[in-house]
Design a protein around this motif. Sequence first.
Motif, mmCIF file in Angstrom:
data_model
loop_
_atom_site.group_PDB
_atom_site.id
_atom_site.type_symbol
_atom_site.label_atom_id
_atom_site.label_comp_id
_atom_site.label_asym_id
_atom_site.label_seq_id
_atom_site.Cartn_x
_atom_site.Cartn_y
_atom_site.Cartn_z
ATOM 1 N N GLY A 129 0.167 -5.770 11.602
ATOM 2 C CA GLY A 129 -0.624 -4.833 10.802
ATOM 3 C C GLY A 129 -0.131 -4.671 9.379
ATOM 4 N N ARG A 130 0.930 -5.396 9.013
ATOM 5 C CA ARG A 130 1.540 -5.182 7.700
ATOM 6 C C ARG A 130 0.710 -5.827 6.590
ATOM 7 N NH1 ARG A 130 7.643 -6.447 7.869
ATOM 8 N NH2 ARG A 130 6.826 -8.373 8.752
ATOM 9 N N VAL A 131 0.366 -5.017 5.589
ATOM 10 C CA VAL A 131 -0.331 -5.540 4.398
ATOM 11 C C VAL A 131 0.409 -4.998 3.174
ATOM 12 C CG1 VAL A 131 -2.638 -5.795 5.421
ATOM 13 C CG2 VAL A 131 -1.970 -3.587 4.464
ATOM 14 N N SER A 132 0.424 -5.777 2.099
ATOM 15 C CA SER A 132 1.151 -5.285 0.932
ATOM 16 C C SER A 132 0.435 -5.654 -0.354
ATOM 17 C CB SER A 132 2.577 -5.833 0.918
ATOM 18 O OG SER A 132 2.539 -7.217 0.733
ATOM 19 N N SER A 133 0.779 -4.910 -1.394
ATOM 20 C CA SER A 133 0.202 -5.167 -2.709
ATOM 21 C C SER A 133 0.990 -6.296 -3.371
ATOM 22 C CB SER A 133 0.288 -3.886 -3.548
ATOM 23 O OG SER A 133 0.246 -4.229 -4.912
ATOM 24 N N ALA A 134 0.292 -7.322 -3.807
ATOM 25 C CA ALA A 134 0.986 -8.448 -4.445
ATOM 26 C C ALA A 134 1.615 -7.993 -5.757
ATOM 27 C CB ALA A 134 0.006 -9.593 -4.696
ATOM 28 N N GLU A 135 1.020 -6.968 -6.391
ATOM 29 C CA GLU A 135 1.532 -6.519 -7.693
ATOM 30 C C GLU A 135 2.733 -5.600 -7.584
ATOM 31 O OE1 GLU A 135 -1.614 -4.883 -10.218
ATOM 32 O OE2 GLU A 135 -2.671 -6.720 -9.608
ATOM 33 N N THR A 136 2.604 -4.562 -6.737
ATOM 34 C CA THR A 136 3.682 -3.562 -6.693
ATOM 35 C C THR A 136 4.630 -3.780 -5.515
ATOM 36 O OG1 THR A 136 2.406 -2.078 -5.298
ATOM 37 C CG2 THR A 136 2.149 -1.819 -7.684
ATOM 38 N N GLY A 137 4.228 -4.580 -4.553
ATOM 39 C CA GLY A 137 5.081 -4.810 -3.376
ATOM 40 C C GLY A 137 4.993 -3.671 -2.367
ATOM 41 N N LYS A 138 4.171 -2.652 -2.664
ATOM 42 C CA LYS A 138 4.075 -1.516 -1.732
ATOM 43 C C LYS A 138 3.503 -1.995 -0.391
ATOM 44 C CE LYS A 138 2.257 3.255 -1.675
ATOM 45 N NZ LYS A 138 3.127 3.694 -0.629
ATOM 46 N N ILE A 139 4.141 -1.512 0.687
ATOM 47 C CA ILE A 139 3.749 -1.986 2.017
ATOM 48 C C ILE A 139 3.013 -0.890 2.787
ATOM 49 C CG2 ILE A 139 4.641 -2.777 4.249
ATOM 50 C CD1 ILE A 139 7.004 -4.011 2.733
ATOM 51 N N TYR A 140 1.932 -1.279 3.439
ATOM 52 C CA TYR A 140 1.188 -0.375 4.324
ATOM 53 C C TYR A 140 1.105 -1.050 5.687
ATOM 54 C CZ TYR A 140 -0.633 1.488 -0.136
ATOM 55 O OH TYR A 140 -0.773 2.018 -1.390
ATOM 56 N N ASN A 141 0.575 -0.283 6.663
ATOM 57 C CA ASN A 141 0.312 -0.914 7.949
ATOM 58 C C ASN A 141 -1.035 -0.398 8.447
ATOM 59 O OD1 ASN A 141 0.327 -1.272 10.963
ATOM 60 N ND2 ASN A 141 2.259 -2.274 10.445
ATOM 61 N N ILE A 142 -1.924 -1.315 8.813
ATOM 62 C CA ILE A 142 -3.268 -0.882 9.208
ATOM 63 C C ILE A 142 -3.240 -0.053 10.494
ATOM 64 C CG2 ILE A 142 -4.426 -2.836 8.070
ATOM 65 C CD1 ILE A 142 -4.766 -4.088 10.871
ATOM 66 N N PHE A 143 -2.220 -0.188 11.313
ATOM 67 C CA PHE A 143 -2.147 0.578 12.562
ATOM 68 C C PHE A 143 -1.414 1.909 12.414
ATOM 69 C CE2 PHE A 143 -2.057 -3.939 14.107
ATOM 70 C CZ PHE A 143 -3.379 -3.959 14.545
ATOM 71 N N PHE A 144 -0.395 1.941 11.548
ATOM 72 C CA PHE A 144 0.474 3.129 11.526
ATOM 73 C C PHE A 144 0.464 3.887 10.212
ATOM 74 C CE2 PHE A 144 2.723 -0.073 14.179
ATOM 75 C CZ PHE A 144 2.553 0.550 15.399
ATOM 76 N N ASP A 145 0.186 3.202 9.131
ATOM 77 C CA ASP A 145 0.426 3.805 7.827
ATOM 78 C C ASP A 145 -0.735 3.426 6.914
ATOM 79 O OD1 ASP A 145 1.573 4.833 5.559
ATOM 80 O OD2 ASP A 145 2.955 3.159 5.247
ATOM 81 N N ASP A 146 -1.942 3.948 7.282
ATOM 82 C CA ASP A 146 -3.135 3.468 6.582
ATOM 83 C C ASP A 146 -3.705 4.492 5.608
ATOM 84 O OD1 ASP A 146 -4.082 5.223 8.417
ATOM 85 O OD2 ASP A 146 -5.613 3.885 9.265
ATOM 86 N N ASP A 147 -2.879 5.502 5.244
ATOM 87 C CA ASP A 147 -3.323 6.442 4.209
ATOM 88 C C ASP A 147 -3.373 5.696 2.887
ATOM 89 O OD1 ASP A 147 -3.519 8.530 5.860
ATOM 90 O OD2 ASP A 147 -1.713 9.582 5.184
ATOM 91 N N GLY A 148 -4.468 5.817 2.191
ATOM 92 C CA GLY A 148 -4.536 5.172 0.878
ATOM 93 C C GLY A 148 -4.999 3.728 0.926
ATOM 94 N N ILE A 149 -5.424 3.289 2.096
ATOM 95 C CA ILE A 149 -6.005 1.939 2.136
ATOM 96 C C ILE A 149 -7.342 1.951 2.876
ATOM 97 C CG2 ILE A 149 -3.712 0.854 2.134
ATOM 98 C CD1 ILE A 149 -4.092 0.058 5.025
ATOM 99 N N ASP A 150 -8.166 0.971 2.571
ATOM 100 C CA ASP A 150 -9.416 0.757 3.319
ATOM 101 C C ASP A 150 -9.302 -0.606 3.961
ATOM 102 O OD1 ASP A 150 -10.908 3.085 2.322
ATOM 103 O OD2 ASP A 150 -10.629 2.059 0.385
#
Length: 235
Positions: free
Chosen positions: A128-149
Amino acid sequence: MSLYIIIMGVQGAGKGVQAKFISSEYSIPHISTGDLFRAMKTREDELARRIQQIMASGQLVSDDVTNEVLRDRLEQPDAANGVILDGYPRNPAQADWLADYLKSRGEAVTAVLLLNLDLFTAFKRAFGRVSSAETGKIYNIFFDDDGIDWHYEEDSEGKFPPRVVATETETGKSLVRRPDDANAGAIIKRIDTYLETTMPLVDYYRRTGLLREIDAAQSIEDVSQSIRTVIEQSS
Ligand code: AMP
């Protein structure tokens, strides 16, 4: 007595983050044998070249070479008060070597931290890990999806499973997955390899009484707190 801590855990258990925490909390260097070998990339000698070939083929470097490289590192001045070891030992023979080596210096392994995480959670942390190529900020679509669509997108020709498509809500920028995280089979293979290689070591350290199990499903801060408690009880 110096602190000789070994950290083990399946990918996604937070080994890297916690090793960093231990390193700064106790002012001891974080030594990863994989990093030591990768750092040899710039060297031109025969041994360094051979190690790069072995790593590229996905095999383990021989115990003799690994132990020597580690011995060199342990004898650096910054390791005088101990170290946090990551990726070493990889098998009981290396664990025996380490015990003997430390004993010859009047030292011993302080504690072996096993970051326990159920394997399905480990899988989802990677998959579920996705990250911003620019800032390197990491999210997870299953656990940490605040601020992402995010959504699943069907393959137009129906040849491949649906893909995860995610964007950062604030910037609208697309978030990327590491290629090896996007492949469920590759993640499962990494988990299988971990179980195969680590379980004999877990048994080894359980027998010697050094194993300390930590619940890695807790928050990062709570895992760090548990680690602090365990180290303080062991040292
Ligand atoms: P890592 O970054 O820990 O996954 O290690 C990358 C590669 O370095 C491994 O696939 C091995 O080829 C080699 N390596 C790292 N640590 C060890 C070790 N303790 N024993 C043997 N080979 C190792």
